[in-house]
Design an enzyme around this catalytic site. Structure first.
Site, PDB file in Angstrom:
ATOM      1  N   ILE A   1       8.062   6.774  17.020  1.00  0.00           N
ATOM      2  CA  ILE A   1       7.657   7.506  15.809  1.00  0.00           C
ATOM      3  C   ILE A   1       6.371   8.272  16.075  1.00  0.00           C
ATOM      4  O   ILE A   1       6.264   9.465  15.796  1.00  0.00           O
ATOM      5  CB  ILE A   1       7.459   6.532  14.618  1.00  0.00           C
ATOM      6  CG1 ILE A   1       8.699   5.657  14.425  1.00  0.00           C
ATOM      7  CG2 ILE A   1       7.107   7.298  13.350  1.00  0.00           C
ATOM      8  CD1 ILE A   1       9.963   6.396  14.027  1.00  0.00           C
TER       9      ILE A   1
ATOM     10  N   ARG B   1      -8.656  -0.428   4.665  1.00  0.00           N
ATOM     11  CA  ARG B   1      -7.784   0.567   4.045  1.00  0.00           C
ATOM     12  C   ARG B   1      -6.474  -0.068   3.598  1.00  0.00           C
ATOM     13  O   ARG B   1      -5.855   0.388   2.654  1.00  0.00           O
ATOM     14  CB  ARG B   1      -7.480   1.704   5.038  1.00  0.00           C
ATOM     15  CG  ARG B   1      -8.685   2.542   5.405  1.00  0.00           C
ATOM     16  CD  ARG B   1      -8.257   3.736   6.189  1.00  0.00           C
ATOM     17  NE  ARG B   1      -7.148   4.399   5.503  1.00  0.00           N
ATOM     18  CZ  ARG B   1      -6.397   5.340   6.060  1.00  0.00           C
ATOM     19  NH1 ARG B   1      -6.620   5.723   7.290  1.00  0.00           N
ATOM     20  NH2 ARG B   1      -5.416   5.908   5.386  1.00  0.00           N
TER      21      ARG B   1
ATOM     22  N   LYS C   1       0.845  -1.210   0.000  1.00  0.00           N
ATOM     23  CA  LYS C   1       0.000   0.000   0.000  1.00  0.00           C
ATOM     24  C   LYS C   1       0.882   1.262   0.000  1.00  0.00           C
ATOM     25  O   LYS C   1       0.658   2.192  -0.770  1.00  0.00           O
ATOM     26  CB  LYS C   1      -0.891   0.006   1.237  1.00  0.00           C
ATOM     27  CG  LYS C   1      -1.559   1.339   1.525  1.00  0.00           C
ATOM     28  CD  LYS C   1      -2.428   1.326   2.771  1.00  0.00           C
ATOM     29  CE  LYS C   1      -1.686   1.560   4.028  1.00  0.00           C
ATOM     30  NZ  LYS C   1      -1.427   2.974   4.360  1.00  0.00           N
ATOM     31  N   ASN C   2       1.894   1.257   0.860  1.00  0.00           N
ATOM     32  CA  ASN C   2       2.673   2.489   1.041  1.00  0.00           C
ATOM     33  C   ASN C   2       3.697   2.742  -0.055  1.00  0.00           C
ATOM     34  O   ASN C   2       4.353   3.776  -0.063  1.00  0.00           O
ATOM     35  CB  ASN C   2       3.332   2.494   2.428  1.00  0.00           C
ATOM     36  CG  ASN C   2       2.277   2.624   3.526  1.00  0.00           C
ATOM     37  OD1 ASN C   2       1.107   2.913   3.232  1.00  0.00           O
ATOM     38  ND2 ASN C   2       2.657   2.386   4.757  1.00  0.00           N
TER      39      ASN C   2
ATOM     40  N   ARG D   1       0.490  14.457  13.030  1.00  0.00           N
ATOM     41  CA  ARG D   1       0.863  14.315  11.618  1.00  0.00           C
ATOM     42  C   ARG D   1       1.194  15.664  10.957  1.00  0.00           C
ATOM     43  O   ARG D   1       0.521  16.121  10.049  1.00  0.00           O
ATOM     44  CB  ARG D   1      -0.222  13.575  10.830  1.00  0.00           C
ATOM     45  CG  ARG D   1      -0.796  12.306  11.451  1.00  0.00           C
ATOM     46  CD  ARG D   1       0.174  11.157  11.615  1.00  0.00           C
ATOM     47  NE  ARG D   1       0.672  10.580  10.413  1.00  0.00           N
ATOM     48  CZ  ARG D   1       0.104   9.548   9.771  1.00  0.00           C
ATOM     49  NH1 ARG D   1      -1.005   9.046  10.214  1.00  0.00           N
ATOM     50  NH2 ARG D   1       0.649   9.062   8.673  1.00  0.00           N
TER      51      ARG D   1
ATOM     52  N   ARG E   1      -4.798  10.878   4.422  1.00  0.00           N
ATOM     53  CA  ARG E   1      -3.769  11.900   4.534  1.00  0.00           C
ATOM     54  C   ARG E   1      -2.590  11.662   3.599  1.00  0.00           C
ATOM     55  O   ARG E   1      -1.873  12.583   3.252  1.00  0.00           O
ATOM     56  CB  ARG E   1      -3.320  12.058   5.962  1.00  0.00           C
ATOM     57  CG  ARG E   1      -2.805  10.830   6.656  1.00  0.00           C
ATOM     58  CD  ARG E   1      -2.335  11.182   8.025  1.00  0.00           C
ATOM     59  NE  ARG E   1      -1.620  12.433   8.051  1.00  0.00           N
ATOM     60  CZ  ARG E   1      -0.399  12.617   7.542  1.00  0.00           C
ATOM     61  NH1 ARG E   1       0.178  11.615   6.936  1.00  0.00           N
ATOM     62  NH2 ARG E   1       0.189  13.786   7.611  1.00  0.00           N
TER      63      ARG E   1
ATOM     64  N   CYS F   1      -4.647  12.461  12.784  1.00  0.00           N
ATOM     65  CA  CYS F   1      -5.474  11.249  12.877  1.00  0.00           C
ATOM     66  C   CYS F   1      -5.222  10.683  14.268  1.00  0.00           C
ATOM     67  O   CYS F   1      -4.452  11.221  15.059  1.00  0.00           O
ATOM     68  CB  CYS F   1      -5.095  10.262  11.778  1.00  0.00           C
ATOM     69  SG  CYS F   1      -3.447   9.619  11.975  1.00  0.00           S
TER      70      CYS F   1
END
Ligand code: EPZ
Length: 420
Positions: free
Chosen positions: A329, A399, A22-23, A121, A92, A116
């Protein structure tokens, strides 16, 4: 809205094939804005997020269709430079159209993505990077407005308080490929998905070196042409299914895996005593051994991925001993803790740490998904628990995990969908 219901206790057995990452897909689809020529992207997972990005590309003037894992983007001008709030707010990651729009059209108006549940973010590093390339930036009514006569190559340091930024590196790289002269990105994100984007850009005619390392060098070119590219496998889906085998005492052959992308996870699981055999592009994961608890600290790649933190917490919840999980993170990425505790886990939150005391077994319960990886964590907990778990708001899961129910059912899981 649907909920996912899981009758826990089945040991997952059989084979499963990992979908495209996905990323990697999301920025690569955005990169198609850099050319008016046709592009073909293969190995694209059919996800909510993929379809959200396709909607944005269409709103920006592209003709793009996803059919059986293949996205065809027809020849045609990137006609519109405005990415509207109503589209960007649904995902986003769509903020990564900023760089390509600026690179191609020399102007962009992109809605600020907002935060989120996993964190605020911010986008300061994105803006720092494109400003360094010569863009004039203003913020007006929730939009970033960027314009320039020409982008000039520059030296950009992109390290933030939480380390490197994946999408900021993507945005700056996509703006720099058509800039005049050389750009050096220092403290660039090293994630495999960033490297995959660079590979696609190189196929389009970009001149990029050092991708996958903290220093990326880009020599601007005048024009980028269309290209065909196959997406790398999704290392987070692979990691999630590895844990599904371990947490159910199963025996799964996971295919289409690049285990060099899973170094930190495999190292931690080895430390915990997990039995994982490497094959040619596959991993065999047997959950027949009692594991021991391990401590986790999430870090930018190649450190332990934050996107596997919640899933690892599920495994540690049913592993004897104490596991300290430190989230560096997104320090607030612990929405799953309260839901796991409702299932009988013993987890205490202390700032950016979660202290997990393993219990013998979890008990099924009605729980609520709060974000993509928290929903994956609850699926793993439901698979391991005694009794029935129902997970509401599973649109979060949809998602980022393609056909996950089907994949789990094929492995012997008792999973079905019910109306909320
Ligand atoms: C990407 O998000 C991933 N999403 C995230 O995966 C992943 O969790 C994250 O990288 C970290 O690995 C996509 O690739 C679509 P960042 P991104 O910018 O790029 C801070 C999932 O579950 N930061 O690398 O938005 C930020 O707050 C998703 O698949 C700034 O301070 O994340 C965070 O603390 C969730 N300023 C850290 O850096 C900025 O300008 C890393 O964020 C940008 C980020």
């Amino acid at each position: 809205m649907d909920k996912l219901v899981i009758e826990g206790g089945a040991r997952l057995k059989g084979e499963v094939t990992i979908s495209g990452a996905k990323n990697a897909v999301l920025p690569i689809l955005a990169a198609s804005l850099l050319t008016d020529e046709p592009c073909v992207i293969k190995g694209v997972p059919n996800l909510r997020d993929t379809n959200s990005m396709l909607k944005i590309l269409r709103a920006l003037g592209k003709v793009a269709e996803l059919d059986k894992g293949r996205v065809s983007i027809c020849a045609g001008k990137t006609g519109n430079y405005i990415a509207e709030y109503k589209l960007v707010s649904t995902m986003r990651a769509s903020f990564c159209v900023l760089g390509p729009l600026l690179g191609k059209l020399k102007k962009a108006k992109v809605s600020l993505p907002g935060g989120c549940v996993i964190g605020v973010r911010p986008v300061d590093l994105h803006l720092k990077g494109i400003k360094a390339l010569g863009a004039d930036i203003s913020i007006d009514s929730g939009y970033v407005i960027a314009k320039t006569n020409k982008l000039k190559g520059a030296y950009v340091y992109l390290g933030g308080v939480y380390g490197s930024s994946v999408l900021a590196t993507d945005n700056v790289m996509m703006a720099a490929v058509l800039a005049n002269g050389k750009t050096v990105i220092e403290s660039a994100a090293c994630e495999p998905e960033v490297a995959d984007l660079a590979e696609f850009l190189i196929k389009m005619g970009a001149k990029i070196k050092g991708h996958g390392t903290p220093v990326i060098e880009i020599e601007g070119v005048k024009h980028l042409h269309g290209a065909t590219h196959s997406i790398i496998p999704d290392r987070i889906e692979a990691g999630t299914l590895i844990l599904a085998s371990l947490v159910t005492g199963g025996d799964i052959l996971i295919k289409n895996v690049q285990y060099q992308h899973l170094g930190s996870l495999l190292d931690k699981l080895h430390e915990a005593g997990a039995q994982i055999e490497r094959g040619d592009g596959s991993l065999r994961v047997k959950g027949n051994k009692r594991l021991k608890s391990v401590n986790i600290t999430t870090l930018p790649y190649p450190g332990f991925p934050t996107d596997m933190q919640a899933q690892m917490m599920s495994l540690m919840s049913v592993t004897p001993g104490i596991s300290v999980i430190t989230e560096k993170i997104y320090p607030d990425r612990f929405m799953h803790v309260s839901e796991l505790n409702r299932m009988g886990a013993h987890i205490q939150r202390e700032g950016p740490h979660a202290i997990v005391e393993g219990v013998k077994i979890l008990s099924g319960a009605p729980v609520m998904a709060s974000d993509l990886r928290a929903s994956a964590c609850l699926v793993l907990a439901g698979l391991a628990a005694r009794g029935k778990t129902s997970i509401s708001r599973i649109y979060h899961l949809e998602r980022g995990y393609e056909n996950i129910e089907e994949k789990l059912i094929n492995l012997g899981a008792k999973v079905w969908r019910e109306k909320e």
